[in-house]
Design an enzyme around this catalytic site. Structure first.
Site, PDB file in Angstrom:
ATOM      1  CG  ASP A 165      -1.764  -1.251   1.340  1.00 19.80           C
ATOM      2  OD1 ASP A 165      -1.454  -2.247   0.662  1.00 19.80           O
ATOM      3  OD2 ASP A 165      -2.711  -1.257   2.131  1.00 19.80           O
ATOM      4  CD  GLU A 395      -0.878  -6.048   8.835  1.00 19.77           C
ATOM      5  OE1 GLU A 395      -1.146  -5.498   9.938  1.00 19.77           O
ATOM      6  OE2 GLU A 395      -1.312  -5.639   7.752  1.00 19.77           O
TER       7      GLU A 395
HETATM    8  C1  GLC Z   1      -2.899  -4.617   3.821  1.00 17.42           C
HETATM    9  C2  GLC Z   1      -1.700  -5.091   2.992  1.00 17.42           C
HETATM   10  C3  GLC Z   1      -2.188  -6.013   1.899  1.00 17.42           C
HETATM   11  C4  GLC Z   1      -2.984  -7.148   2.510  1.00 17.42           C
HETATM   12  C5  GLC Z   1      -4.102  -6.641   3.410  1.00 17.42           C
HETATM   13  C6  GLC Z   1      -4.764  -7.746   4.227  1.00 17.42           C
HETATM   14  O1  GLC Z   1      -3.745  -3.810   3.071  1.00 17.42           O
HETATM   15  O2  GLC Z   1      -1.003  -4.021   2.473  1.00 17.42           O
HETATM   16  O3  GLC Z   1      -1.116  -6.502   1.166  1.00 17.42           O
HETATM   17  O4  GLC Z   1      -3.498  -7.962   1.528  1.00 17.42           O
HETATM   18  O5  GLC Z   1      -3.599  -5.713   4.333  1.00 17.42           O
HETATM   19  O6  GLC Z   1      -3.815  -8.457   4.971  1.00 17.42           O
END
Ligand code: GLC
Length: 422
Positions: A165, A395
């Site tokens: 992102d 994460e």
């Molecule tokens: C965030 C990350 C993306 C991922 C999502 C759910 O937006 O940047 O890559 O898929 O979270 O984990």
């Protein structure tokens, strides 16, 4: 690690706890729906102890597939209000609500792994025959709708689509997108320290793009002609390239002589011919390209290393990337920092601007293995193992301290660890 069996148990528990009955949320509250590339990676974790459940993860994701073949970045299976922007902001009017963009298409590569690793071959064959036509439609959507002029390089219209992102690679391109002209309340910073999340200024522009897609009625050609943000993301291009090769090989090994195969093969060679446009000799790296400014995006990120995963680097380019990669790995206590630590945009704990992401390490290690960079591959695996051993299944992780960041008990981190090294 205390013991691998305790770590496996903990990782499986995460998948069970995040299981919503057919699909797995990345983590509760922060991400309460099904995400595209998360679902694929998470299926790898399920596969190690419940193959039926692994196939189901993919089937649930594909329930959200659009008629034009697009597999959306989020499928909003149920209504939950802990997340912003939800389905109403995206404005997609379908019975099963989804977003209007996609995500890095690692899906077909995962399906190949599931199929080849299946012990229940009857189940695997049955699932594959249902899933293959949908995957083909998905890949053709990328090549047709996202590369209507057949350049060999697909485009992406939103930083969220790249899965990375707030990567510094998008900074310049995003700064030219206007901010949204309505106010809103973010929900992500209710769940996670704002120092580990994107800035408000970026959010304003992310949302402008959502409105723009709605204004274009989600029409691919109109978006292509008018989008204020258009990127050839080397990450998506490489992941798509690898997944298309995997898809072709799946079809061929299943004896399917599909009429679409020659076209997919043409697309493979078109990308191989076009990829040199993204090579930057000065930085010894592939880079993404901002098509509006007609220039390469200068940031060196883990996205750029996906060229190894897609096997798009020539042997000479791979040698140069190897030197860069060694230096990159050595620069932080825990590799691999999502942005090269020498960059002035590097931030050790802010999301995609420095932290380590386990599934990315896995993809890059697959890439380095293909180029026989044995020591580097081992180093990436070892640092990934150490990270999990010390910090659990977050994460993402601060690359200097190893501290877990973002959401805890995270599905793709648990799944990658079980599948890759536990
Ligand atoms: C965030 C990350 C993306 C991922 C999502 C759910 O937006 O940047 O890559 O898929 O979270 O984990």
């Amino acid at each position: 690690m205390e013991s691998n069996s305790a770590a496996i148990k903990a990782a499986r528990e995460i998948l069970h706890n995040n299981d919503m009955g057919g699909y797995t949320v990345p983590t509760h509250d922060l991400y309460p729906f099904q995400w595209n590339w998360d679902a694929a990676i998470t299926a790898l974790g399920w596969m190690t102890f419940d193959q039926t459940r692994a196939w189901q993860e993919i089937e649930f994701l594909l329930k959200g597939q659009w008629k034009n073949g697009m597999v959306p970045h989020i499928v909003f299976h149920k209504e939950v209000d802990s997340y912003f922007p939800g389905p109403d902001v995206w404005g997609v009017d379908l019975p099963l609500r989804t977003t209007s963009i996609s995500q890095p298409p690692v899906l077909a590569s995962v399906v190949k792994i599931l199929f080849e690793g299946a012990t229940d071959k009857d189940l695997a064959r049955e699932k594959l025959s249902e899933i293959l036509p949908k995957l083909i439609a998905y890949h053709l959507w990328w090549y047709k709708d996202r590369d209507p002029e057949s350049t060999g390089l697909v485009v992406s219209y939103h930083p969220w689509e790249t899965g990375m992102d707030n990567s510094p690679a998008w900074d310049d391109a995003l700064s030219k997108v206007p901010p949204v002209d309505w106010s809103y309340i973010r929900r992500d910073t209710n769940h996670v320290d704002s120092a580990q999340r994107p800035h408000q200024d970026e959010y304003d522009r992310y949302l402008y793009l959502l409105d723009f897609f709605k204004k274009m009625n989600f029409d691919s050609r109109k978006i292509f002609d008018n989008s204020p943000y258009k990127i050839n993301d080397i990450g998506i291009i490489s992941i798509l390239h690898k997944a298309t090769k995997d898809l072709i090989s799946l079809c061929e090994s299943s004896g399917l002589e599909l009429e679409q195969l020659p076209l997919l093969k043409e697309k493979i060679s078109a990308t191989e011919q076009a990829i040199s446009q993204l090579w930057d000799a000065d930085s010894s790296s592939f880079l993404s390209k901002d098509l509006i400014a007609d220039q390469l995006c200068p940031a060196i990120t883990t996205g750029t290393l996906m060229a190894l995963y897609g096997e798009l680097a020539s042997p000479a380019q791979a040698e140069k990337i190897k030197v860069l990669l060694q230096d990159w790995l050595n620069a932080c206590e825990f590799g691999l920092a999502s942005t090269h630590p020498n960059s002035d945009k590097f931030e050790a704990q802010r999301y995609w601007r420095g932290p380590v992401w386990l599934h990315i390490n896995w993809l890059i290690a697959l890439g380095t293995e293909q180029y026989e960079m044995t020591e580097i591959t081992e180093q990436i695996k070892q640092t990934s193992y150490d990270l999990i051993e010390k910090n659990g299944y977050f994460e993402y992780f601060n690359c200097k301290t190893g501290e877990g960041c973002g959401g805890d008990k995270f599905s793709w981190t648990a799944a990658t660890a079980i599948y890759w090294f536990l």
